[in-house]
Design a protein around this motif. Structure first.
Motif, PDB file in Angstrom:
ATOM      1  N   LEU A  66       0.869  -1.168   0.000  1.00  0.00           N
ATOM      2  CA  LEU A  66       0.000   0.000   0.000  1.00  0.00           C
ATOM      3  C   LEU A  66       0.906   1.219   0.000  1.00  0.00           C
ATOM      4  CD1 LEU A  66      -2.617   1.573   0.220  1.00  0.00           C
ATOM      5  CD2 LEU A  66      -2.654   1.093   2.686  1.00  0.00           C
ATOM      6  N   VAL A  67       0.948   1.935  -1.132  1.00  0.00           N
ATOM      7  CA  VAL A  67       1.837   3.079  -1.308  1.00  0.00           C
ATOM      8  C   VAL A  67       1.023   4.358  -1.174  1.00  0.00           C
ATOM      9  CG1 VAL A  67       3.622   4.081  -2.774  1.00  0.00           C
ATOM     10  CG2 VAL A  67       3.087   1.645  -2.968  1.00  0.00           C
ATOM     11  N   ARG A  68       1.474   5.242  -0.327  1.00  0.00           N
ATOM     12  CA  ARG A  68       0.717   6.454  -0.019  1.00  0.00           C
ATOM     13  C   ARG A  68       1.108   7.622  -0.927  1.00  0.00           C
ATOM     14  NH1 ARG A  68      -3.581   4.919   3.196  1.00  0.00           N
ATOM     15  NH2 ARG A  68      -2.862   3.538   4.879  1.00  0.00           N
ATOM     16  N   ASN A  69       0.086   8.333  -1.392  1.00  0.00           N
ATOM     17  CA  ASN A  69       0.254   9.612  -2.092  1.00  0.00           C
ATOM     18  C   ASN A  69       1.241   9.512  -3.258  1.00  0.00           C
ATOM     19  OD1 ASN A  69      -0.559  12.315  -2.289  1.00  0.00           O
ATOM     20  ND2 ASN A  69       1.226  13.044  -1.151  1.00  0.00           N
ATOM     21  N   LEU A  70       1.041   8.521  -4.099  1.00  0.00           N
ATOM     22  CA  LEU A  70       1.935   8.288  -5.232  1.00  0.00           C
ATOM     23  C   LEU A  70       1.469   9.074  -6.463  1.00  0.00           C
ATOM     24  CD1 LEU A  70       4.331   6.369  -6.288  1.00  0.00           C
ATOM     25  CD2 LEU A  70       2.459   5.059  -7.326  1.00  0.00           C
ATOM     26  N   PRO A  71       2.346   9.857  -7.084  1.00  0.00           N
ATOM     27  CA  PRO A  71       1.964  10.541  -8.330  1.00  0.00           C
ATOM     28  C   PRO A  71       1.739   9.520  -9.448  1.00  0.00           C
ATOM     29  CG  PRO A  71       3.956  11.504  -7.351  1.00  0.00           C
ATOM     30  CD  PRO A  71       3.698  10.216  -6.645  1.00  0.00           C
ATOM     31  N   VAL A  72       0.703   9.710 -10.226  1.00  0.00           N
ATOM     32  CA  VAL A  72       0.376   8.766 -11.297  1.00  0.00           C
ATOM     33  C   VAL A  72       1.493   8.714 -12.341  1.00  0.00           C
ATOM     34  CG1 VAL A  72      -1.285   8.227 -13.135  1.00  0.00           C
ATOM     35  CG2 VAL A  72      -2.102   9.044 -10.918  1.00  0.00           C
ATOM     36  N   TYR A  73       2.199   9.824 -12.532  1.00  0.00           N
ATOM     37  CA  TYR A  73       3.229   9.845 -13.576  1.00  0.00           C
ATOM     38  C   TYR A  73       4.364   8.864 -13.285  1.00  0.00           C
ATOM     39  CZ  TYR A  73       6.366  12.725 -10.652  1.00  0.00           C
ATOM     40  OH  TYR A  73       7.187  13.189  -9.651  1.00  0.00           O
ATOM     41  N   GLU A  74       4.511   8.430 -12.011  1.00  0.00           N
ATOM     42  CA  GLU A  74       5.558   7.457 -11.687  1.00  0.00           C
ATOM     43  C   GLU A  74       5.344   6.143 -12.453  1.00  0.00           C
ATOM     44  OE1 GLU A  74       8.261   7.791 -10.190  1.00  0.00           O
ATOM     45  OE2 GLU A  74       8.158   9.106  -8.442  1.00  0.00           O
ATOM     46  N   LEU A  75       4.088   5.841 -12.797  1.00  0.00           N
ATOM     47  CA  LEU A  75       3.783   4.609 -13.527  1.00  0.00           C
ATOM     48  C   LEU A  75       4.257   4.678 -14.981  1.00  0.00           C
ATOM     49  CD1 LEU A  75       0.137   4.000 -12.223  1.00  0.00           C
ATOM     50  CD2 LEU A  75       2.271   3.077 -11.306  1.00  0.00           C
ATOM     51  N   LEU A  76       4.605   5.883 -15.432  1.00  0.00           N
ATOM     52  CA  LEU A  76       5.057   6.057 -16.818  1.00  0.00           C
ATOM     53  C   LEU A  76       6.550   6.334 -16.930  1.00  0.00           C
ATOM     54  CD1 LEU A  76       1.888   6.690 -17.042  1.00  0.00           C
ATOM     55  CD2 LEU A  76       2.500   7.917 -19.102  1.00  0.00           C
ATOM     56  N   GLU A  77       7.254   6.384 -15.806  1.00  0.00           N
ATOM     57  CA  GLU A  77       8.690   6.632 -15.871  1.00  0.00           C
ATOM     58  C   GLU A  77       9.377   5.502 -16.639  1.00  0.00           C
ATOM     59  OE1 GLU A  77      10.323   9.166 -15.245  1.00  0.00           O
ATOM     60  OE2 GLU A  77       9.003  10.386 -14.003  1.00  0.00           O
ATOM     61  N   GLU A  78      10.411   5.842 -17.395  1.00  0.00           N
ATOM     62  CA  GLU A  78      11.028   4.892 -18.328  1.00  0.00           C
ATOM     63  C   GLU A  78      11.522   3.624 -17.645  1.00  0.00           C
ATOM     64  OE1 GLU A  78      14.481   4.765 -21.814  1.00  0.00           O
ATOM     65  OE2 GLU A  78      14.047   6.634 -20.733  1.00  0.00           O
ATOM     66  N   THR A  79      12.241   3.739 -16.532  1.00  0.00           N
ATOM     67  CA  THR A  79      12.762   2.542 -15.856  1.00  0.00           C
ATOM     68  C   THR A  79      11.631   1.674 -15.324  1.00  0.00           C
ATOM     69  OG1 THR A  79      13.005   3.847 -13.822  1.00  0.00           O
ATOM     70  CG2 THR A  79      14.955   3.613 -15.234  1.00  0.00           C
ATOM     71  N   PHE A  80      10.548   2.311 -14.863  1.00  0.00           N
ATOM     72  CA  PHE A  80       9.399   1.575 -14.355  1.00  0.00           C
ATOM     73  C   PHE A  80       8.728   0.798 -15.486  1.00  0.00           C
ATOM     74  CE2 PHE A  80       5.090   1.013 -12.752  1.00  0.00           C
ATOM     75  CZ  PHE A  80       5.314   0.672 -11.431  1.00  0.00           C
ATOM     76  N   LEU A  81       8.595   1.435 -16.634  1.00  0.00           N
ATOM     77  CA  LEU A  81       7.983   0.774 -17.790  1.00  0.00           C
ATOM     78  C   LEU A  81       8.791  -0.438 -18.235  1.00  0.00           C
ATOM     79  CD1 LEU A  81       6.906   3.791 -20.070  1.00  0.00           C
ATOM     80  CD2 LEU A  81       5.415   2.266 -18.798  1.00  0.00           C
ATOM     81  N   GLU A  82      10.094  -0.276 -18.337  1.00  0.00           N
ATOM     82  CA  GLU A  82      10.935  -1.343 -18.858  1.00  0.00           C
ATOM     83  C   GLU A  82      11.096  -2.498 -17.867  1.00  0.00           C
ATOM     84  OE1 GLU A  82      11.953  -1.537 -21.915  1.00  0.00           O
ATOM     85  OE2 GLU A  82      11.097   0.418 -22.421  1.00  0.00           O
ATOM     86  N   SER A  83      11.215  -2.178 -16.577  1.00  0.00           N
ATOM     87  CA  SER A  83      11.511  -3.209 -15.581  1.00  0.00           C
ATOM     88  C   SER A  83      10.288  -3.938 -15.062  1.00  0.00           C
ATOM     89  CB  SER A  83      12.257  -2.586 -14.390  1.00  0.00           C
ATOM     90  OG  SER A  83      13.472  -2.008 -14.799  1.00  0.00           O
ATOM     91  N   LEU A  84       9.129  -3.273 -15.061  1.00  0.00           N
ATOM     92  CA  LEU A  84       7.936  -3.872 -14.455  1.00  0.00           C
ATOM     93  C   LEU A  84       6.764  -4.000 -15.419  1.00  0.00           C
ATOM     94  CD1 LEU A  84       8.048  -2.143 -10.950  1.00  0.00           C
ATOM     95  CD2 LEU A  84       8.406  -4.552 -11.425  1.00  0.00           C
ATOM     96  N   VAL A  85       6.344  -2.884 -15.988  1.00  0.00           N
ATOM     97  CA  VAL A  85       5.109  -2.870 -16.778  1.00  0.00           C
ATOM     98  C   VAL A  85       5.209  -3.780 -17.995  1.00  0.00           C
ATOM     99  CG1 VAL A  85       3.536  -1.440 -18.132  1.00  0.00           C
ATOM    100  CG2 VAL A  85       4.488  -0.564 -15.980  1.00  0.00           C
ATOM    101  N   LYS A  86       6.268  -3.659 -18.769  1.00  0.00           N
ATOM    102  CA  LYS A  86       6.378  -4.406 -20.018  1.00  0.00           C
ATOM    103  C   LYS A  86       6.708  -5.882 -19.803  1.00  0.00           C
ATOM    104  CE  LYS A  86       7.481  -0.430 -22.929  1.00  0.00           C
ATOM    105  NZ  LYS A  86       8.412   0.182 -23.908  1.00  0.00           N
ATOM    106  N   LYS A  87       7.145  -6.241 -18.613  1.00  0.00           N
ATOM    107  CA  LYS A  87       7.427  -7.645 -18.313  1.00  0.00           C
ATOM    108  C   LYS A  87       6.183  -8.392 -17.846  1.00  0.00           C
ATOM    109  CE  LYS A  87      12.344  -7.150 -17.237  1.00  0.00           C
ATOM    110  NZ  LYS A  87      13.405  -7.339 -16.202  1.00  0.00           N
ATOM    111  N   GLY A  88       5.119  -7.659 -17.554  1.00  0.00           N
ATOM    112  CA  GLY A  88       3.864  -8.280 -17.136  1.00  0.00           C
ATOM    113  C   GLY A  88       3.877  -8.742 -15.692  1.00  0.00           C
ATOM    114  N   ASN A  89       2.735  -9.309 -15.264  1.00  0.00           N
ATOM    115  CA  ASN A  89       2.581  -9.828 -13.902  1.00  0.00           C
ATOM    116  C   ASN A  89       2.716  -8.757 -12.831  1.00  0.00           C
ATOM    117  OD1 ASN A  89       2.255 -12.366 -15.016  1.00  0.00           O
ATOM    118  ND2 ASN A  89       4.386 -12.961 -14.693  1.00  0.00           N
ATOM    119  N   PHE A  90       2.507  -7.492 -13.205  1.00  0.00           N
ATOM    120  CA  PHE A  90       2.499  -6.400 -12.236  1.00  0.00           C
ATOM    121  C   PHE A  90       1.132  -5.736 -12.267  1.00  0.00           C
ATOM    122  CE2 PHE A  90       3.016  -1.998 -10.950  1.00  0.00           C
ATOM    123  CZ  PHE A  90       3.679  -2.137  -9.741  1.00  0.00           C
TER     124      PHE A  90
END
Length: 359
Positions: A66-90
């Motif tokens: 449970l992450v508090r007060n997280l900016p939505v743009y963090e979900l689009l940051e390049e390292t986040f996209l490559e390491s988590l989002v595009k690998k699936g299961n997140f």
């Protein structure tokens, strides 16, 4: 009582019958597309002690955050996209946001970012979307769907910069989020993100207890509609709900709390084991549990069937896949497997009346 209060909210129930060994069985697809699950209930008639292998599977469920007060743009940051989002299961879901009142955000394992927005937020962001199917005469709610795996949203492209600018500079949205990833191996990108914000790590809560001498509906694999050998699906699911809520099904003469009675045909079960898991549970974890429950009948058992019920979040912006989910009066969003000895199964999928029909 007012006639309006006497009306029950309608719902949509889809029933499917198949066999787990059938090559055309879609049980795995249905489980994988139900992205956001908060509660699992397992009922095993004629069982007193939870089998060690089932307990082990439940205890191995992925933790969630449970992450508090997280900016939505963090979900689009390049390292986040490559390491988590595009690998699936997140999976990510905004926490404590009401789908019929607030802005609600969901990130699917497929990489689709769903933003269910009120009219003011939608107009301020300036992103392309569509009116929600749950609007009345005037559109007051909109849905924006961004496929973060699409090449047009690759970091550095014009569209990516425009989307990032909208949610970071034009209207910096912040929410509490639930995160979970099926692969529990340490991920440096996720750890780094969590370290920048206030967060809590949780394990799904697990409870189980034994029920004694309960009336139980009779179920037969060939009669999913409940015409002759089984009770009908609506009555069976109603009975399951009563059992989970510890509501008596005997309509005892001295009871002033409930007049509910177990549907026919029925029999008496001397004991039954009820297990409940709550938290932010991934479809991958649900599927592993379903596979383990299928093996319950590998050794001779007294019970002819077991039940697995999976509840989705009532305020999730989607139900199955990217199908929009609406709350209206009830927020129904769940499915149930009845697994039989011969590997036949029934699948019940339920949503509210205004939701799209389950797949």
């Amino acid at each position: 009582m007012s006639p309006e209060l006497e009306k029950f909210p309608r719902n949509v129930l889809v029933c499917e019958k198949s066999n787990f060994l059938n090559e055309k069985s879609r049980h795995d697809i249905h489980v994988s597309k139900h992205n956001f699950n908060y509660k699992i209930s397992v009922l095993i008639p004629e069982c007193r002690i939870l089998p060690a292998n089932i307990s082990s599977v439940i205890n191995s469920f992925s933790p969630y955050y449970l992450v508090r007060n997280l900016p939505v743009y963090e979900l689009l940051e390049e390292t986040f996209l490559e390491s988590l989002v595009k690998k699936g299961n997140f999976y990510a879901l905004s926490y404590s946001t009401k789908i019929d009142e607030d802005n609600s955000i969901a990130l699917l394992s497929s990489g689709q970012l769903i933003l269910s927005l009120d009219k003011d937020t939608y107009e301020q962001l300036g992103l392309e979307g569509r009116p929600s199917q749950y609007n009345h005469k005037k559109a007051m709610r909109f849905v924006v769907t961004l496929d973060l795996t699409d090449k047009s949203l690759t970091p550095g492209t014009k569209r990516y910069q425009r989307v990032l600018s909208s949610i970071k500079d034009r209207l910096p949205l912040r929410y509490d989020f639930l995160f979970t990833k099926c692969n529990t191996d340490e991920d440096k990108t996720l750890c780094k993100l969590l370290s920048q914000y206030s967060y809590e790590e949780h394990k799904p809560a697990f409870t189980h207890h034994t029920l004694k001498n309960i009336p139980c509906p009779t179920l037969h694999p060939s009669d999913i509609q409940g015409k002759t050998l089984s009770c009908d699906p609506h009555h069976f699911l109603e009975w399951l709900g009563a059992v989970n809520l510890d509501i008596s099904c005997e309509n005892a003469a001295d009871s002033f709390l409930s007049t509910y009675v177990c549907p026919e045909p029925k029999s008496s079960v001397s004991q039954a084991l009820l297990c409940t898991v709550t938290g932010f549970i991934s479809p991958e974890n649900v599927f592993v549990l379903l596979q383990e429950l299928r093996q319950y009948f590998d050794e001779p058992k007294f019970t002819p069937w077991i039940s697995l019920t999976v509840h989705g979040f009532m305020d999730s912006p989607v139900s199955w896949g990217a199908t929009e989910h609406g709350f209206l009066k009830g927020g129904e969003n769940f499915y149930n497997f009845v697994c039989f000895k011969n590997q036949d199964y029934w699948l019940h999928m339920a949503v509210g009346a205004q939701d799209g029909c389950p797949p």
